[in-house]
Design a protein around this motif. Structure first.
Motif, PDB file in Angstrom:
ATOM      1  N   THR A 165       0.859  -1.165   0.130  1.00 29.81           N
ATOM      2  CA  THR A 165       0.007   0.007  -0.022  1.00 29.81           C
ATOM      3  C   THR A 165       0.812   1.250  -0.039  1.00 29.81           C
ATOM      4  O   THR A 165       2.202   1.166  -0.139  1.00 29.81           O
ATOM      5  CB  THR A 165      -0.789   0.082   1.287  1.00 29.81           C
ATOM      6  OG1 THR A 165      -0.111   0.011   2.469  1.00 29.81           O
ATOM      7  CG2 THR A 165      -1.803  -1.240   1.438  1.00 29.81           C
ATOM      8  N   VAL A 166       0.285   2.400   0.172  1.00 27.79           N
ATOM      9  CA  VAL A 166       1.127   3.752   0.247  1.00 27.79           C
ATOM     10  C   VAL A 166       2.063   3.650   1.517  1.00 27.79           C
ATOM     11  O   VAL A 166       2.821   4.374   1.499  1.00 27.79           O
ATOM     12  CB  VAL A 166       0.139   4.835   0.593  1.00 27.79           C
ATOM     13  CG1 VAL A 166      -0.630   4.951  -0.856  1.00 27.79           C
ATOM     14  CG2 VAL A 166      -1.057   4.808   1.359  1.00 27.79           C
ATOM     15  N   ASP A 167       2.004   2.697   2.574  1.00 34.38           N
ATOM     16  CA  ASP A 167       2.840   2.735   3.485  1.00 34.38           C
ATOM     17  C   ASP A 167       3.364   1.638   4.296  1.00 34.38           C
ATOM     18  O   ASP A 167       3.877   1.534   5.244  1.00 34.38           O
ATOM     19  CB  ASP A 167       2.059   3.666   4.552  1.00 34.38           C
ATOM     20  CG  ASP A 167       0.935   2.996   5.279  1.00 34.38           C
ATOM     21  OD1 ASP A 167       0.531   2.153   4.724  1.00 34.38           O
ATOM     22  OD2 ASP A 167       0.283   3.733   6.138  1.00 34.38           O
ATOM     23  N   HIS A 168       2.765   0.477   3.357  1.00 34.51           N
ATOM     24  CA  HIS A 168       3.573  -0.686   3.787  1.00 34.51           C
ATOM     25  C   HIS A 168       3.479  -1.843   2.738  1.00 34.51           C
ATOM     26  O   HIS A 168       2.629  -2.032   1.934  1.00 34.51           O
ATOM     27  CB  HIS A 168       2.453  -1.346   4.905  1.00 34.51           C
ATOM     28  CG  HIS A 168       2.560  -2.580   5.354  1.00 34.51           C
ATOM     29  ND1 HIS A 168       3.748  -2.996   6.206  1.00 34.51           N
ATOM     30  CD2 HIS A 168       2.053  -3.900   5.263  1.00 34.51           C
ATOM     31  CE1 HIS A 168       3.681  -4.351   6.517  1.00 34.51           C
ATOM     32  NE2 HIS A 168       2.786  -4.692   5.889  1.00 34.51           N
ATOM     33  N   ALA A 169       4.488  -2.682   2.747  1.00 31.79           N
ATOM     34  CA  ALA A 169       4.780  -3.724   1.994  1.00 31.79           C
ATOM     35  C   ALA A 169       5.415  -5.047   2.599  1.00 31.79           C
ATOM     36  O   ALA A 169       6.136  -5.016   3.375  1.00 31.79           O
ATOM     37  CB  ALA A 169       5.734  -3.573   0.866  1.00 31.79           C
ATOM     38  N   PRO A 170       4.292  -6.074   2.782  1.00 31.61           N
ATOM     39  CA  PRO A 170       4.779  -7.021   3.621  1.00 31.61           C
ATOM     40  C   PRO A 170       6.123  -7.953   3.260  1.00 31.61           C
ATOM     41  O   PRO A 170       6.336  -7.698   2.021  1.00 31.61           O
ATOM     42  CB  PRO A 170       3.516  -8.222   3.566  1.00 31.61           C
ATOM     43  CG  PRO A 170       2.881  -7.846   2.171  1.00 31.61           C
ATOM     44  CD  PRO A 170       3.132  -6.106   2.115  1.00 31.61           C
ATOM     45  N   VAL A 171       7.020  -8.122   4.154  1.00 29.06           N
ATOM     46  CA  VAL A 171       7.964  -8.810   4.080  1.00 29.06           C
ATOM     47  C   VAL A 171       8.197  -9.909   4.919  1.00 29.06           C
ATOM     48  O   VAL A 171       7.776 -10.205   5.832  1.00 29.06           O
ATOM     49  CB  VAL A 171       9.322  -7.852   4.460  1.00 29.06           C
ATOM     50  CG1 VAL A 171      10.686  -8.290   4.547  1.00 29.06           C
ATOM     51  CG2 VAL A 171       9.191  -6.431   3.720  1.00 29.06           C
ATOM     52  N   TYR A 172       8.819 -11.229   4.368  1.00 27.42           N
ATOM     53  CA  TYR A 172       8.677 -12.445   4.814  1.00 27.42           C
ATOM     54  C   TYR A 172      10.502 -12.879   4.782  1.00 27.42           C
ATOM     55  O   TYR A 172      10.809 -13.112   3.745  1.00 27.42           O
ATOM     56  CB  TYR A 172       7.965 -13.332   4.138  1.00 27.42           C
ATOM     57  CG  TYR A 172       6.650 -13.009   3.965  1.00 27.42           C
ATOM     58  CD1 TYR A 172       5.659 -13.057   5.195  1.00 27.42           C
ATOM     59  CD2 TYR A 172       6.017 -12.601   3.052  1.00 27.42           C
ATOM     60  CE1 TYR A 172       4.333 -12.620   5.176  1.00 27.42           C
ATOM     61  CE2 TYR A 172       4.768 -12.072   2.681  1.00 27.42           C
ATOM     62  CZ  TYR A 172       3.911 -12.093   4.057  1.00 27.42           C
ATOM     63  OH  TYR A 172       2.506 -11.625   3.864  1.00 27.42           O
ATOM     64  N   PRO A 173      11.121 -12.496   6.017  1.00 21.94           N
ATOM     65  CA  PRO A 173      12.571 -12.816   5.860  1.00 21.94           C
ATOM     66  C   PRO A 173      12.798 -14.385   5.650  1.00 21.94           C
ATOM     67  O   PRO A 173      13.989 -14.515   4.517  1.00 21.94           O
ATOM     68  CB  PRO A 173      12.818 -12.760   7.411  1.00 21.94           C
ATOM     69  CG  PRO A 173      11.833 -11.747   7.905  1.00 21.94           C
ATOM     70  CD  PRO A 173      10.482 -12.011   7.220  1.00 21.94           C
ATOM     71  N   ARG A 174      12.203 -15.302   5.668  1.00 23.58           N
ATOM     72  CA  ARG A 174      12.492 -16.655   4.936  1.00 23.58           C
ATOM     73  C   ARG A 174      12.431 -16.650   3.950  1.00 23.58           C
ATOM     74  O   ARG A 174      13.186 -17.355   3.127  1.00 23.58           O
ATOM     75  CB  ARG A 174      11.533 -17.631   5.883  1.00 23.58           C
ATOM     76  CG  ARG A 174      11.588 -17.949   7.547  1.00 23.58           C
ATOM     77  CD  ARG A 174      10.671 -18.806   7.911  1.00 23.58           C
ATOM     78  NE  ARG A 174      11.027 -19.085   9.411  1.00 23.58           N
ATOM     79  CZ  ARG A 174      10.163 -20.074  10.090  1.00 23.58           C
ATOM     80  NH1 ARG A 174       9.109 -20.865   9.390  1.00 23.58           N
ATOM     81  NH2 ARG A 174      10.476 -20.128  11.295  1.00 23.58           N
ATOM     82  N   GLU A 175      11.262 -16.052   2.960  1.00 23.56           N
ATOM     83  CA  GLU A 175      11.406 -16.012   1.830  1.00 23.56           C
ATOM     84  C   GLU A 175      12.536 -15.305   1.048  1.00 23.56           C
ATOM     85  O   GLU A 175      12.993 -15.597   0.108  1.00 23.56           O
ATOM     86  CB  GLU A 175      10.145 -15.189   1.349  1.00 23.56           C
ATOM     87  CG  GLU A 175       8.888 -16.332   1.554  1.00 23.56           C
ATOM     88  CD  GLU A 175       8.827 -17.417   0.753  1.00 23.56           C
ATOM     89  OE1 GLU A 175       9.003 -17.754  -0.401  1.00 23.56           O
ATOM     90  OE2 GLU A 175       8.745 -18.589   1.482  1.00 23.56           O
TER      91      GLU A 175
END
Length: 243
Positions: A165-175
């Motif tokens: 979104t305008v203020d968040h992008a989900p991040v998955y450290p394992r990926e």
């Protein structure tokens, strides 16, 4: 509104004289001496053969906030701006002009990427900053990318891991780490943007970075830096002492 440029011979003659003078100034003094709107005029001469392109150049720069804003704009937004400025009805002519502009800026983006991909990223700090700024500075939504490097710090892959979104992008450290293993990467540089314009790291940014570093360390993969790109500049976690 018009579907195509008017066929006015007198107008053609006046514009031809102005175009010749501008080309001569650029040839003698160099394009660096031209203000932004005249440089854009020169680019538009081929797309708009018979009409004065100075008002269009100024309108585009004002509407999108400069060259980088034009380069980041969608085809539809550029075509709409062209139609409004020239007084044309959206159609074949406006689509062609918008496409020509997008091609110019896409070539610029690829040219900016080449130095970072052909030389060791870590020793090419200026090229790296230029690349990430061109790629992300005007993105309207947050984007999380990873530059995966080999054992000589050559760029293996610049991959968009997630868009948000305008203020968040989900991040998955394992990926992030799993992808490094697939590519046989030895190190990485994390990059994301702040559409707000302020590149200052947030607490979630700091926490996420530490999680990626810990996950990568367990597999002997280094995280060289985390860069946050905003319109106000680029923040480096390493330079800020956050890693």
């Amino acid at each position: 509104m018009l579907d195509k440029p008017p066929d006015n011979p007198k107008s053609h003659g006046r514009n031809a004289g102005h175009r010749d003078r501008l080309r001569e100034r650029a040839a003698i003094g160099g394009v660096d001496a031209l203000p932004d709107y005249e440089l854009l005029e020169l680019l538009l001469f081929r797309s708009v053969p018979y009409k004065d392109t100075k008002p269009l150049a100024k309108d585009l720069l004002a509407r999108f906030g400069g060259f980088e804003g034009i380069g980041a704009a969608s085809h539809e937004a550029i075509e709409d701006a062209v139609a409004r400025s020239l007084g044309y009805r959206p159609g074949k002519a406006t689509r062609a002009i918008a496409l020509d502009l997008q091609l110019i800026f896409d070539v610029t983006r690829r040219a900016a990427k080449e130095p970072a991909s052909k030389r060791p990223v870590i020793s090419s700090w200026t090229a790296l900053l230029n690349y990430v700024r061109v790629a992300l500075q005007h993105e309207p939504r947050e984007q999380f990318r990873v530059l995966y490097l080999d054992n000589r710090n050559q760029l293996l892959l610049d991959e968009v891991q997630n868009r948000g979104t305008v203020d968040h992008a989900p991040v998955y450290p394992r990926e992030v780490v799993r992808r490094a293993l697939e590519l046989s990467a030895k190190s990485m540089i994390i990059v994301h943007n702040h559409p707000s314009g302020d590149p200052t790291p947030s607490r979630p940014d700091i926490d996420m970075t530490r999680q990626v570093i810990e996950a990568a360390r367990a597999l002997d993969i280094s995280v060289h830096d985390h860069l946050i790109v905003g319109r106000d500049g680029v923040a480096s976690f390493k330079q800020l002492g956050l890693m």
